[in-house]
Design a protein around this motif. Sequence first.
Motif, PDB file in Angstrom:
ATOM      1  N   PHE A  30       0.904  -1.155   0.000  1.00 28.00           N
ATOM      2  CA  PHE A  30       0.000   0.000   0.000  1.00 28.00           C
ATOM      3  C   PHE A  30       0.939   1.199   0.000  1.00 28.00           C
ATOM      4  O   PHE A  30       1.660   1.415   0.981  1.00 28.00           O
ATOM      5  N   HIS A  33       4.451   0.950   1.661  1.00 29.29           N
ATOM      6  CA  HIS A  33       4.393   0.018   2.789  1.00 29.29           C
ATOM      7  C   HIS A  33       4.179  -1.400   2.260  1.00 29.29           C
ATOM      8  O   HIS A  33       3.113  -1.732   1.739  1.00 29.29           O
ATOM      9  N   VAL A  35       3.304  -5.088   2.589  1.00 25.75           N
ATOM     10  CA  VAL A  35       2.520  -5.832   3.587  1.00 25.75           C
ATOM     11  C   VAL A  35       2.538  -7.344   3.370  1.00 25.75           C
ATOM     12  O   VAL A  35       2.150  -8.099   4.256  1.00 25.75           O
ATOM     13  N   PRO A  54      -2.303 -13.705  13.258  1.00 24.90           N
ATOM     14  CA  PRO A  54      -2.783 -12.524  13.994  1.00 24.90           C
ATOM     15  C   PRO A  54      -3.247 -11.411  13.064  1.00 24.90           C
ATOM     16  O   PRO A  54      -2.908 -11.415  11.882  1.00 24.90           O
ATOM     17  N   GLY A  56      -3.491  -8.009  11.013  1.00 25.02           N
ATOM     18  CA  GLY A  56      -2.482  -7.146  10.428  1.00 25.02           C
ATOM     19  C   GLY A  56      -1.398  -7.875   9.660  1.00 25.02           C
ATOM     20  O   GLY A  56      -0.484  -7.243   9.135  1.00 25.02           O
ATOM     21  N   GLY A  58      -1.755  -9.569   6.893  1.00 23.35           N
ATOM     22  CA  GLY A  58      -1.951  -9.560   5.441  1.00 23.35           C
ATOM     23  C   GLY A  58      -2.884 -10.619   4.888  1.00 23.35           C
ATOM     24  O   GLY A  58      -2.954 -10.805   3.670  1.00 23.35           O
ATOM     25  N   LYS A  59      -3.659 -11.280   5.754  1.00 24.31           N
ATOM     26  CA  LYS A  59      -4.559 -12.343   5.271  1.00 24.31           C
ATOM     27  C   LYS A  59      -5.628 -11.783   4.325  1.00 24.31           C
ATOM     28  O   LYS A  59      -5.874 -12.337   3.262  1.00 24.31           O
ATOM     29  N   SER A  60      -6.266 -10.676   4.743  1.00 22.71           N
ATOM     30  CA  SER A  60      -7.321 -10.105   3.886  1.00 22.71           C
ATOM     31  C   SER A  60      -6.731  -9.567   2.587  1.00 22.71           C
ATOM     32  O   SER A  60      -7.340  -9.715   1.521  1.00 22.71           O
ATOM     33  N   THR A  61      -5.567  -8.972   2.686  1.00 22.02           N
ATOM     34  CA  THR A  61      -4.914  -8.457   1.477  1.00 22.02           C
ATOM     35  C   THR A  61      -4.631  -9.608   0.511  1.00 22.02           C
ATOM     36  O   THR A  61      -4.907  -9.521  -0.687  1.00 22.02           O
ATOM     37  N   ARG A  64      -7.824 -10.710  -1.110  1.00 14.77           N
ATOM     38  CA  ARG A  64      -8.287  -9.770  -2.145  1.00 14.77           C
ATOM     39  C   ARG A  64      -7.442  -9.852  -3.412  1.00 14.77           C
ATOM     40  O   ARG A  64      -7.940  -9.600  -4.511  1.00 14.77           O
TER      41      ARG A  64
HETATM   42  P1  ADP Z   1      -5.258  -9.087   8.217  1.00 13.40           P
HETATM   43  O1  ADP Z   1      -6.417  -9.398   7.352  1.00 13.40           O
HETATM   44  O2  ADP Z   1      -4.328 -10.245   8.404  1.00 13.40           O
HETATM   45  O3  ADP Z   1      -5.675  -8.504   9.538  1.00 13.40           O
HETATM   46  P2  ADP Z   1      -4.744  -6.955   6.330  1.00 13.40           P
HETATM   47  O4  ADP Z   1      -4.509  -7.613   5.015  1.00 13.40           O
HETATM   48  O5  ADP Z   1      -6.059  -6.343   6.566  1.00 13.40           O
HETATM   49  O6  ADP Z   1      -4.363  -7.981   7.493  1.00 13.40           O
HETATM   50  O7  ADP Z   1      -3.649  -5.829   6.541  1.00 13.40           O
HETATM   51  C1  ADP Z   1      -2.280  -6.032   6.292  1.00 13.40           C
HETATM   52  C2  ADP Z   1      -1.538  -4.701   6.409  1.00 13.40           C
HETATM   53  O8  ADP Z   1      -1.973  -3.853   5.344  1.00 13.40           O
HETATM   54  C3  ADP Z   1      -1.814  -3.957   7.699  1.00 13.40           C
HETATM   55  O9  ADP Z   1      -0.623  -3.318   8.065  1.00 13.40           O
HETATM   56  C4  ADP Z   1      -2.861  -2.931   7.299  1.00 13.40           C
HETATM   57  O10 ADP Z   1      -2.783  -1.804   8.096  1.00 13.40           O
HETATM   58  C5  ADP Z   1      -2.476  -2.636   5.857  1.00 13.40           C
HETATM   59  N1  ADP Z   1      -3.648  -2.257   5.050  1.00 13.40           N
HETATM   60  C6  ADP Z   1      -4.752  -3.009   4.822  1.00 13.40           C
HETATM   61  N2  ADP Z   1      -5.615  -2.374   4.018  1.00 13.40           N
HETATM   62  C7  ADP Z   1      -5.051  -1.177   3.729  1.00 13.40           C
HETATM   63  C8  ADP Z   1      -5.448  -0.043   2.939  1.00 13.40           C
HETATM   64  N3  ADP Z   1      -6.610  -0.040   2.271  1.00 13.40           N
HETATM   65  N4  ADP Z   1      -4.602   1.008   2.874  1.00 13.40           N
HETATM   66  C9  ADP Z   1      -3.428   1.013   3.536  1.00 13.40           C
HETATM   67  N5  ADP Z   1      -2.991  -0.019   4.289  1.00 13.40           N
HETATM   68  C10 ADP Z   1      -3.780  -1.097   4.392  1.00 13.40           C
END
Ligand code: ADP
Length: 274
Positions: A30, A33, A35, A54, A56, A58-61, A64
């Motif tokens: 992002f 940054h 991730v 845990p 943060g 990157g699972k959701s990322t 997606r």
């Molecule tokens: P998880 O699903 O494991 O909790 P995420 O994939 O949501 O993790 O997030 C991984 C990292 O990416 C985190 O540091 C989060 O803050 C960052 N992040 C997630 N979505 C965004 C976004 N839309 N913009 C900027 N940073 C993001």
Amino acid sequence: MTTTDSATTAILDQPTRLAQLEARNVSAWFGDHKVLDRVSLLMPAGKVTALIGPSGCGKSTFLRILNRMHELVPTASLAGEVLIDDRDIYDASLRITDARRQIGMVFQKPNPFPAMSIQDNVTAGLLLTGVKADRATKEQLLEECLTKAGLWTEVKDRLRQPGGGLSGGQQQRLCIARSLAVSPRILLMDEPCSALDPTSTRRIEQTIKELASEVTVVIVTHNMQQAARVSDQCAFFLAEAGTPGAIIEHGPTNLMFDSPQDQRTFDYVNGRFG
Ligand code: ADP
Ligand code: MG
């Protein structure tokens, strides 16, 4: 109506071809940054893969990225490949709508169209993907998808009532039915039960297990019991001390829980952090 649209016939009559999904060296950013760092994972056809770790990490990322939603974030970028069978979903020759139709997504918070009827919620995906269907075909599809999502008997007498009137657990099953209506080959689920009560959660877990024979499932969960109950294999993600998320260990679910190779996996699955 006597004619049946050929695209619809194809959707209804084709036995769903199971597909495997494979991520190769997927990194994600992002802005500047980073991730995710070089995540590779094979998600086998007809199996349930659980992504654990845990918040943060990157699972959701990662999820997606598997259906081209990551690129909707303006600052987002990525590297690596995602193959459905052997085809890269990021290949310029594959249309983004085709990729998303093959790879459905269910989110943490149930998101039916609240004012739309239960039946229209299910068939909404057909419109969005440009498939025309006559009434009989739609009715057949409606019953089939609601049955697979484990919701048919509860709603068959109130199909015209708004989706928003259902309970949270029912709404989530409605969203699963809506995803199934376009015959996806892969179903991604991001913590689909975390907003639900235990009874609804168990009902959805049962649905996931039933679905796995016809659609490959990838589920993010924070609930270790859930990962143990529903998945065939697990991948443990971790982002240590400011480093990007990576897979520490993956393997058959029973081994990940009973005899993990990495101490960090052991600590996580035993609830020592996260
Ligand atoms: P998880 O699903 O494991 O909790 P995420 O994939 O949501 O993790 O997030 C991984 C990292 O990416 C985190 O540091 C989060 O803050 C960052 N992040 C997630 N979505 C965004 C976004 N839309 N913009 C900027 N940073 C993001
Ligand atoms: Mg998440």
